[in-house]
Scaffold this motif. Sequence first.
Motif, short mmCIF file in Angstrom:
data_model
loop_
_atom_site.label_atom_id
_atom_site.label_comp_id
_atom_site.label_asym_id
_atom_site.label_seq_id
_atom_site.Cartn_x
_atom_site.Cartn_y
_atom_site.Cartn_z
N PRO A 174 5.55 -14.99 -1.99
CA PRO A 174 6.60 -14.19 -1.34
C PRO A 174 7.02 -14.72 0.02
CG PRO A 174 4.93 -12.74 -2.29
CD PRO A 174 4.40 -14.15 -2.40
N TYR A 221 1.68 -13.61 2.80
CA TYR A 221 1.54 -13.40 1.34
C TYR A 221 1.35 -14.74 0.62
CZ TYR A 221 3.80 -8.98 2.71
OH TYR A 221 4.13 -7.78 3.31
N TRP A 260 3.05 -12.62 -6.25
CA TRP A 260 3.20 -11.17 -6.40
C TRP A 260 4.11 -10.88 -7.58
CZ3 TRP A 260 0.61 -11.76 -1.95
CH2 TRP A 260 -0.08 -10.67 -1.44
N TRP A 274 6.42 -8.20 -8.70
CA TRP A 274 7.87 -7.99 -8.77
C TRP A 274 8.62 -9.01 -7.91
CZ3 TRP A 274 10.86 -3.09 -6.79
CH2 TRP A 274 10.60 -2.83 -5.45
N HIS A 331 -0.48 -6.82 -10.07
CA HIS A 331 0.48 -6.92 -8.97
C HIS A 331 0.28 -8.18 -8.13
CE1 HIS A 331 -2.00 -5.32 -5.59
NE2 HIS A 331 -0.94 -5.25 -4.82
N TYR A 386 -5.88 -13.33 1.87
CA TYR A 386 -5.15 -12.05 1.94
C TYR A 386 -6.17 -10.96 1.64
CZ TYR A 386 -2.10 -8.21 0.48
OH TYR A 386 -1.48 -6.99 0.36
N GLN A 401 2.84 -3.52 -10.89
CA GLN A 401 4.03 -3.28 -10.06
C GLN A 401 5.21 -2.98 -10.99
OE1 GLN A 401 4.63 -6.52 -7.21
NE2 GLN A 401 4.34 -5.12 -5.50
N TRP A 458 0.84 0.83 -3.79
CA TRP A 458 1.15 -0.59 -3.98
C TRP A 458 1.86 -0.83 -5.31
CZ3 TRP A 458 -4.42 -2.23 -2.18
CH2 TRP A 458 -4.43 -2.28 -0.78
N GLY A 471 5.68 -1.00 -5.24
CA GLY A 471 6.35 -2.07 -4.50
C GLY A 471 6.94 -1.56 -3.19
N ASP A 508 5.35 0.30 -0.61
CA ASP A 508 4.04 0.80 -0.19
C ASP A 508 4.05 2.00 0.74
OD1 ASP A 508 4.26 -1.81 -0.97
OD2 ASP A 508 2.55 -2.48 0.19
N ARG A 523 -7.31 -4.73 7.27
CA ARG A 523 -6.75 -6.06 7.07
C ARG A 523 -7.16 -6.93 8.23
NH1 ARG A 523 -1.80 -6.47 4.01
NH2 ARG A 523 -1.42 -4.33 3.47
N ARG A 578 3.36 -2.57 11.62
CA ARG A 578 2.84 -1.68 10.58
C ARG A 578 2.17 -0.50 11.28
NH1 ARG A 578 2.01 -2.98 5.02
NH2 ARG A 578 2.17 -5.19 5.37
N TRP A 627 9.28 0.29 4.35
CA TRP A 627 9.99 1.11 3.36
C TRP A 627 10.33 2.49 3.90
CZ3 TRP A 627 12.10 -1.26 -0.64
CH2 TRP A 627 11.55 -2.49 -1.04
N GLU A 657 12.19 -10.42 5.51
CA GLU A 657 11.61 -9.51 4.51
C GLU A 657 12.47 -8.25 4.39
OE1 GLU A 657 7.55 -8.69 5.48
OE2 GLU A 657 7.11 -7.75 3.54
N PHE A 671 11.51 -15.26 3.40
CA PHE A 671 11.01 -14.38 2.35
C PHE A 671 11.68 -14.76 1.02
CE2 PHE A 671 10.24 -10.16 0.39
CZ PHE A 671 8.87 -10.09 0.63
N TRP A 714 12.23 -13.44 -2.12
CA TRP A 714 13.23 -12.73 -2.91
C TRP A 714 14.56 -12.61 -2.15
CZ3 TRP A 714 9.64 -7.93 -3.22
CH2 TRP A 714 10.00 -6.94 -2.30
C1 9WN Z 1 1.05 -5.02 -1.07
C2 9WN Z 1 4.70 -8.99 -1.43
C3 9WN Z 1 4.59 -7.48 -1.38
C4 9WN Z 1 5.79 -6.79 -2.05
C5 9WN Z 1 5.87 -5.31 -1.75
C6 9WN Z 1 5.76 -5.11 -0.23
C7 9WN Z 1 4.47 -5.74 0.30
C8 9WN Z 1 2.03 -5.70 -0.09
C9 9WN Z 1 1.56 -5.48 1.33
O1 9WN Z 1 4.50 -7.13 0.01
O2 9WN Z 1 3.36 -5.14 -0.32
O3 9WN Z 1 1.37 -5.32 -2.37
O4 9WN Z 1 0.69 -6.24 1.75
O5 9WN Z 1 2.05 -4.57 2.01
O6 9WN Z 1 5.84 -3.76 0.10
O7 9WN Z 1 7.08 -4.79 -2.24
O8 9WN Z 1 5.71 -6.96 -3.43
O9 9WN Z 1 5.94 -9.39 -0.92
#
Ligand code: 9WN
Length: 428
Positions: free
Chosen positions: A31, A36, A40, A42, A78, A89, A115, A172, A175, A177, A198, A205, A358, A401, A416, A418
Amino acid sequence: MESRAAVDDAALGREAWAVLDANWTGSATVPAPGLYPHQWNWDSTFVAIGLARWDTRRAGTELISLLAGQWGTGMVPHIVFHPVHAEGYFPGPSVWRSRDHPASPHAVCTSGLTQPPLHALALWWIWRHAADRDTAVALVRRLYPMLVAQHDYLATSRDLGGGGLAAIVHPWESGMDDSPAWDASLEALPPVRHAYRRSEEPADRRPDSRHDRYMALALGYRDSGYDPAYLRDEHPFAVEDPMFNGIWLASCQALTELAPVAGADAGPYREAVERIRSALLERLWDDGVFRARDLREGRLSPVCTIGCFGPMLDQGMPGERVAELVRVLESARFMGAAGYPVPSCEIRAQQFDRSCYWRGPSWVNANWLLRRAAAVHDLPALARVLGAGTLRLVRQAGFRECFDPFDGSGRGSRDFSWSAALTLDLLA
Ligand code: 9WN
């Protein structure tokens, strides 16, 4: 706001490819660099959708590598962990312990959650737009049985409410979160004993115990041996999310068209479409939108979020329901009072936070889904606003993102995947 010199379409496309190439591992797209470092679920389906018109083979490889993580139960995890950066991670493989489960794949480590099931729609998108038809047809034949297994899993092991919808068992899995749609369900959980953190929390966050609750939910499910009976009878978080189920329905519609290509019977998916649509209308429709249903507390979420519009992906959704949803979407509650499409939470909600994942920011993938919904309901003006507004975001702030819905400034990770991949689709 952070802004860049005007970028024309060709330059934007080149920048998108550069991001996707940098995030490519050889068989999958992570991602984002850093935060990340794995595949992942989705995210990869959105990457496959973005690649579909340009590189059939690579779009297929993205789905194939993700489905290499599919469990024998049909569940598509997921996260599929990269073997080299496995613990880069948290929570990584040592937390999920997928290999201890007899149904998990042997070749890769995965998480134990899923997911949104966008895979069949992504495969349909590749098949529909492929430049390389033979590769697309071969891909459909190869992946179709895996998607059947995935859909069977959702219809059996995840219909926890017994009403025909699939329940998510962890935020999670949505998607989305930290969406306020789960706040009340998380607050209702029993006190949390585990205090996992984490290693690297992004600065924006929220500093509260939400992550501890996430961990407690994940560990409870893991410690049950990922047991479907535990999910049904004991697991404290079970929510019927309209976005997850709207995506599931759209994927069932995709399977009805892919079935003949795969030499299979489309009948079961025609029935599934009807079943999920009725269940959405009966169980989640309330006051002009679809709302998440908490199965443990037996109530609908009071907060209206981007997820409330997920069932608009259904081509057969009754016209008066679509009209009501569009009214809310275009009102000052969402697009009407924002500078950019589409805030992830209703602006007037107490929980709205323009800077927090989100809970307010705009996301390219959510915009793409709503643009698709506008297209299937023949709403070209709405589709145009969503497409143009999304391109304006990435043109000005880069492939971030997510984005501030008022001034368009970038949030979260840079480069990012996507955001880059769906830009390629929007530019087509
Ligand atoms: C937990 C990877 C993912 C996306 C999610 C997004 C975020 C992960 C996190 O990142 O979630 O799966 O660490 O917060 O909310 O939509 O798939 O990009």
